[in-house]
Design an enzyme around this catalytic site. Structure first.
Site, PDB file in Angstrom:
ATOM      1  N   TYR A 173      37.830 -56.516  15.332  1.00  9.30           N
ATOM      2  CA  TYR A 173      36.447 -56.961  15.151  1.00  9.30           C
ATOM      3  C   TYR A 173      36.489 -58.473  14.988  1.00  9.30           C
ATOM      4  CZ  TYR A 173      31.726 -56.852  13.024  1.00  9.30           C
ATOM      5  OH  TYR A 173      30.410 -57.037  12.719  1.00  9.30           O
TER       6      TYR A 173
ATOM      7  N   CYS B 266      24.744 -46.365  20.561  1.00 10.27           N
ATOM      8  CA  CYS B 266      24.668 -47.818  20.465  1.00 10.27           C
ATOM      9  C   CYS B 266      25.068 -48.472  21.790  1.00 10.27           C
ATOM     10  CB  CYS B 266      25.560 -48.324  19.332  1.00 10.27           C
ATOM     11  SG  CYS B 266      24.950 -47.810  17.720  1.00 10.27           S
TER      12      CYS B 266
ATOM     13  N   CYS C  38      18.222 -44.275  18.873  1.00 12.17           N
ATOM     14  CA  CYS C  38      18.391 -45.640  19.384  1.00 12.17           C
ATOM     15  C   CYS C  38      18.845 -46.605  18.277  1.00 12.17           C
ATOM     16  CB  CYS C  38      17.067 -46.096  19.978  1.00 12.17           C
ATOM     17  SG  CYS C  38      17.160 -47.746  20.642  1.00 12.17           S
TER      18      CYS C  38
ATOM     19  N   GLU D 171      33.096 -45.567  10.434  1.00 13.36           N
ATOM     20  CA  GLU D 171      33.895 -45.265   9.238  1.00 13.36           C
ATOM     21  C   GLU D 171      32.990 -44.760   8.126  1.00 13.36           C
ATOM     22  OE1 GLU D 171      33.488 -48.112  10.940  1.00 13.36           O
ATOM     23  OE2 GLU D 171      34.976 -49.578  10.324  1.00 13.36           O
TER      24      GLU D 171
ATOM     25  N   CYS E  99      34.675 -53.593   9.126  1.00 13.61           N
ATOM     26  CA  CYS E  99      33.962 -54.755   8.587  1.00 13.61           C
ATOM     27  C   CYS E  99      34.129 -54.720   7.065  1.00 13.61           C
ATOM     28  CB  CYS E  99      32.485 -54.693   8.970  1.00 13.61           C
ATOM     29  SG  CYS E  99      31.552 -53.414   8.107  1.00 13.61           S
TER      30      CYS E  99
HETATM   31 ZN   LIG Z   1      31.645 -51.381   9.163  1.00 16.95          ZN
END
Ligand SMILES: [Zn+2]
Length: 143
Positions: free
Chosen positions: A119, A26, A56, A72, A98
């Site tokens: 984040y 990434c 990609c 995760e 997230c």
């Molecule tokens: Zn996540």
């Protein structure tokens, strides 16, 4: 109470998670994760596309493809393919989870999370806290 020995281990595992993030293709953000249980690394992950897909992670507009799995999620689902499990384990992850990963973390029985970067969205941390999961933030400068 976290002992000095545990703090030193936490920093080392987090440094390993950081190195592991270098596997990610990434371009926007590289994230690495390790799951540790009973002093053993039982799983690892980094953000990327599902097995067998092109590596990609971004589309032609530079946006992250919808099917990219977070570090995760990769570490937890890798355990689902193994004979081990994450009940009572600690997750070391370079970026705070997230909300989608937070749900997986709770259901996977992980009891502690150590991370070094926040984040931009904190709704993941909010539900982890609500679930009673212990969270430890270590600043990158302390790694
Ligand atoms: Zn996540």
């Amino acid at each position: 109470m976290i002992t000095d020995k545990q703090k030193a281990l936490d920093r080392r595992y987090l440094r390993m998670a950081k190195i592991w993030s270098e596997n990610s293709y990434c371009q926007r953000r590289q994230v690495g994760a390790l799951i540790v249980k009973d002093k053993m690394i039982i799983s690892d992950g980094y953000n990327g596309t599902p097995s067998g897909f092109e590596n990609c992670c971004e589309d032609e507009n530079g946006l992250t493809k919808l099917y990219v799995l977070h570090a995760e999620a990769n570490a937890i689902t890798k355990l689902a393919c193994s004979s081990n499990n994450s009940l009572g384990a600690t997750l070391y992850v370079t970026t705070s989870p997230c909300i989608e990963c937070a749900k997986l973390i709770i259901q996977a029985g992980i009891k502690r999370i150590v991370y070094c970067e926040k984040y931009r969205l904190t709704d993941g941390l909010d539900i982890l806290e609500r679930a009673g999961i212990e969270m430890q933030y270590i600043d990158k400068s302390e790694l």
